[in-house]
Design a protein around this motif. Structure first.
Motif: not given
Ligand code: NBP
Length: 482
Positions: A11-12, A14, A32-34, A74-75, A83, A100, A102, A127, A130, A182
């Motif tokens: 996603a954004a 990674g 990525n999973r998908t 990932v989330k 994961v 990496g 949050n 990290v 943004g 962080k």
């Protein structure tokens, strides 16, 4: 096996980190999973470097050189656990898994322990910066073992932001230390943003200035000691026009501030540690209040009487008043940072982390959202040992707070009289006044506690714990312990 590092989650964040790694000569396995997201990534960025796209996690792990290094983006929460466990099942002792995302630092402590039992290194890494930071140079806050740091160091130093040529990454400490730092970074970010928003409100409602005019003020302020990324983007947002209506964008944005949890965690942890972080707490509460639709609509329907928020500042005194706001902002900001660093120091003691505070300030100088010129001075203050108890005691900041004192008080008093809410400005001033009071009303609280709950109190003139027999005639005092 051909890749020296891998990224899971495109996603954004990674995707940007994977590209940054490849731009610095790394051979990067991506998964990525998908799979459609991986295909999309390869289509748009595949030519930017040496990528090894994998369809399955097995393929991903097989494509990594041993000992393996996989960065998970990932989330946070359950997806991260899932994961990590899938990777761990396929990895071998000595391999490194970096998270990496949050993640909450207690989760990182738990995961590190579980992975260590399997012979794997687990590094919780903050990290910041943004999507743009992840791509062009983030500020990185890795925790975990010394050994994993030694191995990750060259890779992380190559992709991190640079401040005066120095990479904005340092080994923060074992297990959850990186994610903790962080988290506090994000808490400070909340306070910084709220203080800027309060300054804006003062100019907008208090002085009746337009967003464009206020944007120009922030541009000016960005050339002072307030110089920072957040001040810079504030000016940019205020200058922006809505493409649908032509109005200032800020006027068509719904005034409900969102949040994802790191600010709340910072305050919860501070409460557990007994450290006042009033600036951060007020910033979190202010976002909460902004989003309480029912409460705010209910209050509007009540038509409460009170001042209308317009400050009567004559035109020839406007510049002086703007200077007062700038000083109040700077002083409150110093308090918010001082409180955040106190929280990191307290957590360091509690969890045995031995965190280099000057180093933390140094790696926040570039790449991250709170990057600011004055982090250089903060770093110097810790370096010289003058900020060990509080940043406010370092000569530079003591002088700054004293210089800002009168304007700060004028602003807080004016806002109270005219009905402009400035929770962060006023709570920071209250904290500062509490700090410099030789005697606090806490003595009365101890008296109350002893009366209703026999909680005992200490005396100013002799050691031990005391209690008054409140029910007895003459209220005799007894010494409960020495
Ligand atoms: P998101 O937090 O939106 O997560 C999306 C990614 O997680 C996708 O790759 C998705 O795969 C994957 N994922 C999910 Br959701 N559930 C999964 C599962 N059960 N198994 C495997 N993969 C799963 O992405 P982000 O905004 O790029 O952020 C990534 C991390 O970085 C987060 O922890 C975030 O808090 C942190 N962070 C974000 C920022 C920021 O500015 N956005 C800054 C700093 C840190 P899918 O494609 O198959 O759905």
């Amino acid at each position: 096996a051909a890749a020296n590092v891998g990224v899971v989650g495109l996603a954004a964040m990674g995707a940007s980190l994977a590209r940054n790694l490849a731009h610095h000569g790394n051979k990067v396995a991506v998964f990525n999973r998908t799979y459609a997201r991986t295909e999309d990534f390869m289509e748009h960025h595949g030519q930017e470097g040496d990528f090894y796209p994998a369809r399955t996690v097995e393929e991903f792990v097989a494509s990594l050189e041993k000992p393996r290094t996989a960065i998970v983006m990932v989330k946070a929460g359950a997806p991260t656990d899932q994961v990590i466990n899938e990777l761990a099942d396929l990895m071998e002792p000595g391999d490194i898994i970096v998270d990496g995302g949050n993640s909450f630092f207690q989760d990182t402590i738990r995961r590190e322990k579980a992975m260590a039992q399997r012979g794997l290194h687990f590094v919780g890494m903050g990290v910041s910066g943004g999507e743009e930071g992840a791509l062009n140079g983030p500020s990185l806050m890795p925790g975990g073992s010394e050994e994993s740091w030694e191995r990750l160091k060259p890779i992380l130093e190559s992709i991190a932001a640079k401040a005066d040529g120095e990479p904005c990454v340092m080994h923060i400490g074992p297990n959850g230390a990186g994610h903790f730092v962080k988290m506090v970074h994000n808490g400070i970010e909340y306070a910084d943003m709220q203080l800027i928003a309060e300054s804006y409100d003062l100019m907008r409602r208090g002085l009746g200035m337009t967003p464009d005019e206020i944007g120009a003020v922030f541009e000016d302020w960005n050339r002072t000691e307030l110089n920072s990324y957040l001040i810079e983007i504030t000016a940019q947002v205020l200058r922006e026009k809505d493409e649908r209506t032509g109005k200032p964008l800020v006027d068509v944005i719904l005034d409900h501030a969102g949040m994802k949890g790191t600010g709340t965690w910072t305050v919860q942890c501070a409460l557990n540690l007994g450290i006042p972080v009033t600036g951060i707490a007020e910033a979190v509460f202010a976002r909460g209040l902004s989003s309480q639709t029912e409460l705010r609509e209910g209050a509007a329907a009540q038509h409460f009487s009170g001042p209308d928020a317009a400050l009567d500042v004559p035109a020839d005194q406007r510049d002086a008043f703007l200077d007062d706001i700038r000083h109040a902002l700077y002083a409150s900001k110093i308090v918010a940072y001082a409180q955040g660093f106190n929280e990191i120091a307290a957590a360091g003691k509690e969890y045995g982390w031995d965190i280099d505070m000057a180093g933390v300030a140094r790696i926040w100088r570039a790449g991250c959202i709170i990057r600011a010129r004055f982090l250089d001075t903060i770093s110097d203050a810790f370096e010289t040992g003058t900020a060990d108890v509080s940043l406010l005691f370092a000569p530079y900041f003591k002088e700054a707070i004293e210089r800002c004192g009168q304007p700060w008080r004028r602003i807080v008093a004016d806002c109270a009289m005219h009905g402009i809410p400035i929770p962060c400005f006023s709570s920071s001033l209250a904290y500062f006044d509490g700090l410099r009071s030789t005697r606090l009303p806490a003595a009365l609280i101890q008296g109350q506690r002893d009366l209703f709950g026999a909680h005992t109190y200490q005396r100013i003139d002799m050691p031990g714990a005391f209690h008054v027999e409140w029910e007895e005639p003459g209220h005799p005092e007894v010494q409960v312990s020495k």
